[in-house]
Enzyme design. Structure first.
Site, PDB file in Angstrom:
ATOM      1  N   THR A 185       0.587  -1.617   0.417  1.00 52.49           N
ATOM      2  CA  THR A 185      -0.077  -0.091  -0.043  1.00 52.49           C
ATOM      3  C   THR A 185       1.175   1.535   0.312  1.00 52.49           C
ATOM      4  O   THR A 185       1.816   1.053   0.356  1.00 52.49           O
ATOM      5  CB  THR A 185      -0.220  -0.025   1.249  1.00 52.49           C
ATOM      6  OG1 THR A 185      -0.038   0.835   2.434  1.00 52.49           O
ATOM      7  CG2 THR A 185      -1.479  -1.306   1.739  1.00 52.49           C
ATOM      8  N   GLU A 330      -5.508  -3.621  -1.063  1.00 48.59           N
ATOM      9  CA  GLU A 330      -6.085  -4.991  -0.840  1.00 48.59           C
ATOM     10  C   GLU A 330      -7.105  -5.683  -1.585  1.00 48.59           C
ATOM     11  O   GLU A 330      -7.362  -6.655  -1.325  1.00 48.59           O
ATOM     12  CB  GLU A 330      -6.515  -4.412   0.471  1.00 48.59           C
ATOM     13  CG  GLU A 330      -5.351  -4.377   1.764  1.00 48.59           C
ATOM     14  CD  GLU A 330      -5.632  -2.336   1.801  1.00 48.59           C
ATOM     15  OE1 GLU A 330      -5.267  -2.543   0.362  1.00 48.59           O
ATOM     16  OE2 GLU A 330      -4.795  -1.847   2.189  1.00 48.59           O
ATOM     17  N   LYS A 438     -16.589  16.315   9.189  1.00 52.44           N
ATOM     18  CA  LYS A 438     -17.699  16.365  10.128  1.00 52.44           C
ATOM     19  C   LYS A 438     -18.017  17.743  10.459  1.00 52.44           C
ATOM     20  O   LYS A 438     -17.422  18.276  12.222  1.00 52.44           O
ATOM     21  CB  LYS A 438     -17.126  15.297  11.299  1.00 52.44           C
ATOM     22  CG  LYS A 438     -16.696  14.110  10.815  1.00 52.44           C
ATOM     23  CD  LYS A 438     -15.843  13.321  11.841  1.00 52.44           C
ATOM     24  CE  LYS A 438     -15.697  11.989  10.332  1.00 52.44           C
ATOM     25  NZ  LYS A 438     -14.160  11.606  10.299  1.00 52.44           N
ATOM     26  N   TRP A 443     -22.025  15.046   8.143  1.00 48.61           N
ATOM     27  CA  TRP A 443     -21.161  14.857   7.128  1.00 48.61           C
ATOM     28  C   TRP A 443     -21.055  15.349   5.875  1.00 48.61           C
ATOM     29  O   TRP A 443     -21.819  15.842   5.316  1.00 48.61           O
ATOM     30  CB  TRP A 443     -20.652  13.077   7.173  1.00 48.61           C
ATOM     31  CG  TRP A 443     -20.190  11.582   7.448  1.00 48.61           C
ATOM     32  CD1 TRP A 443     -19.241  12.514   9.105  1.00 48.61           C
ATOM     33  CD2 TRP A 443     -20.900  10.666   7.977  1.00 48.61           C
ATOM     34  NE1 TRP A 443     -19.364  11.659   9.870  1.00 48.61           N
ATOM     35  CE2 TRP A 443     -19.661  10.221   8.692  1.00 48.61           C
ATOM     36  CE3 TRP A 443     -21.045   9.553   6.937  1.00 48.61           C
ATOM     37  CZ2 TRP A 443     -20.108   8.880   9.447  1.00 48.61           C
ATOM     38  CZ3 TRP A 443     -20.593   8.335   7.357  1.00 48.61           C
ATOM     39  CH2 TRP A 443     -19.419   8.153   8.242  1.00 48.61           C
TER      40      TRP A 443
END
Ligand code: AMP
Length: 542
Positions: A185, A330, A438, A443
């Protein structure tokens, strides 16, 4: 095991052998690191892949050993991809755009035995070499040359190495769950982590992601993977191309808009793959030097959110379809691809547009769900936002060199992304969980704000970040790059937002800078922007 049907292990060797046998003369075009273009065929690539495996046998590189690459998309890299993995070793692709610290960490963590590298990375190898603890063989991906710094010796040369290889070498037999490739990653938070793909996961990923509602590549296509072979197997494109015998054009190191446009046109590319910023550069080049691209039909775009504004310009002005896809290291990486469904009742225009702008629906073999902060499953109703989790045949189970599972107790992988799903699995990604804003308990999606910003005719690129606010915890701040020659200002953009988003989502501040900081994998480095601008609202009136 039952013998009613033949059993053959799913291996990457079977892909390249198929291409060599049934698409022997199909051309592979490779832009060389040192300039010039080379033309070879699937058969020659396969011969060299077998030579790679046999040369590594002669060198005494054990099976299972990791063999790293620091290389652009070119034919030698392709030969290593197949020769190392099908030869029973692990192709460990390394992203040269990472910091030296991360590169040293990755190469030592993987305990690579061999390091193959392109000529352009000679200075990098000089810096890294004193710190690499396990590499026994450094292989420059060139014919023999004396044109290299003394400090790099001793060194092997790829073409000389292959002279010791046998094109009739037979792939060793092993289980399909043997590791084939390793990719780390990009480590934007913490150190990079290794994802080890098996032959089985890689072949299933290839088969499934290339269905008609997936990438749908055929032997009649000419593929341009702009997405680098050093990041998540170039989204699996080398394996897909071998499976169907497509013509493949490997663009080398020059990935600017003009060079790509040149290739798209001269090599009659039909399908390409790349992150959004690549297509923004191609569009700019196309607008500066218009030229017909009669063969180029579509490009798959992922890795970061693709703005609907760019999709529309490509479609209406150039008849090129940008197909939005989602995935991650992944997930090998394909998770979802945007393909329409047969609908007996047509969707409203607004609903169709919303779905088209999203990341698409899962290909067979991938399962998605949304959960809340406590891990409770949320409805897939197209409205409820939640944390996205995934499971499937090519999803990580645990990271390389780590004993702990990477999964939740009930066997799902938490992607770190937030989005909505509808009943057909259409994913609309709002944000990374660490990026979403936030504001007073609500959101705000940075992706939505960025899409509104880049729809403005004078904005080239934009990044929204959550900035600390004395009353609302966080408020949006937008950082924009203007198109060249534009003098658009904050007031004008404020009006643009007023007409397009609810008042409470309008950015509190809009800044203009020359370039956005980008990661090694084509994503805006929002943590750098937060570091730089994270406190600019602290003097704000509540
Ligand atoms: P990487 O492992 O470097 O390929 O990064 C994977 C991450 O990139 C995902 O978890 C998403 O946050 C982001 N990403 C990938 N594809 C998309 C997309 N189509 N739209 C928005 N974000 C994406």
């Amino acid at each position: 095991m039952s013998t009613f049907m033949m059993y053959q292990p799913l291996t990457s060797g079977s892909l390249i052998d198929h291409a060599a046998r049934y698409h022997a003369d199909t051309e592979i075009v490779s832009v060389n690191t040192r300039g010039g273009t080379e033309r070879t065929t699937w058969q020659q690539v396969a011969h060299n892949a077998h030579r790679v495996a046999s040369a590594l046998d002669h060198l005494g590189v054990p099976s299972g050993a990791r063999c790293a690459t620091l290389a652009w998309n070119n034919r030698r890299h392709l030969e290593i991809y197949f020769g190392v993995g099908a030869g029973g070793r692990v192709t460990h692709t390394v992203n040269p755009r990472l910091s030296d610290e991360h590169l040293i960490y990755i190469l030592n963590d993987a305990e690579d035995d061999v390091l193959f590298f392109d000529f352009s990375f000679c200075p990098l190898i000089q810096r890294l070499r004193p710190h690499l603890k396990t590499v026994k063989h450094y292989v420059l991906m060139e014919p023999h040359t004396d044109d290299i710094p003394e400090e790099l010796a001793p060194l092997l040369f790829f073409d000389e190495l292959l002279e010791h290889g046998d094109k009739n070498h037979r792939w060793p037999e092993f289980s399909e769950t043997t590791p084939a490739s390793l990719c780390y990653t990009s480590g934007t938070t913490g150190m990079p982590k290794g994802v080890l793909n098996t032959h089985r996961s890689l072949v299933l990923h290839t088969l499934s992601s290339n269905q008609p509602d997936g990438t749908g590549i055929s032997a009649r296509d000419c593929l341009l993977p702009v997405v680098p072979m050093f990041h998540v197997n170039a989204w699996g494109t080398p394996f897909i191309a071998a499976m169907v015998g497509a013509r493949l054009v490997l663009p080398g190191a020059k990935l600017d808009g003009e060079s790509l446009l040149q290739l798209l046109s001269s090599e009659c590319i039909t399908v390409a793959f790349g992150v959004p910023v690549i297509w923004a550069n191609v569009l700019e080049a196309l607008q500066n030097h218009p030229r017909p691209l009669p063969h180029f039909r579509r490009s798959f775009v992922g890795g970061a959110a693709l703005s609907p504004a760019m999709t529309e310009i490509f479609e209406t002005e150039h008849r090129i379809e940008l197909v939005h896809a989602w995935g991650m290291t992944e997930t090998s990486p394909i998770g979802t691809i945007n393909a329409p469904l047969h609908r007996p009742q047509p969707l409203t225009e607004a609903h169709a547009l919303t779905l088209k702008s999203g990341q698409g629906r899962p290909v067979f073999g991938i399962d998605l769900r949304l959960v809340d902060a406590d891990g409770q499953t949320l409805p897939s109703d197209g409205k409820t936002r939640g944390y996205l989790q995934v499971r499937g045949h090519w999803v990580v189970g645990h990271y390389f060199n780590q004993d702990k599972s990477a999964l939740t107790e009930d066997g799902w992988f938490d992607t770190g992304d937030i989005g909505t799903l509808d009943e057909h699995g259409y994913l609309i990604l709002c944000d990374r969980a660490k990026d979403i804003i936030k504001s007073g308990g609500e959101w705000i999606s940075t992706v939505e704000l960025e899409n509104v910003a880049v729809a403005h005719p004078e904005i080239q690129r934009a990044a929204a970040i959550g900035v600390t606010h004395p009353k609302w915890d966080e408020r949006p701040v937008l950082i924009c790059v203007r198109k060249s020659g534009s003098e658009v200002d904050e007031a004008a953009l404020h009006l643009w937002f007023q007409a397009r988003v609810p008042k409470w989502q309008i950015p509190d501040k809009i800044l203009f800078i020359d370039t956005l900081p980008m990661s090694a994998t084509g994503k805006v480095l929002k943590n750098e922007l937060r570091h730089e601008y994270g406190q600019i609202l602290m003097g704000a009136r509540t």
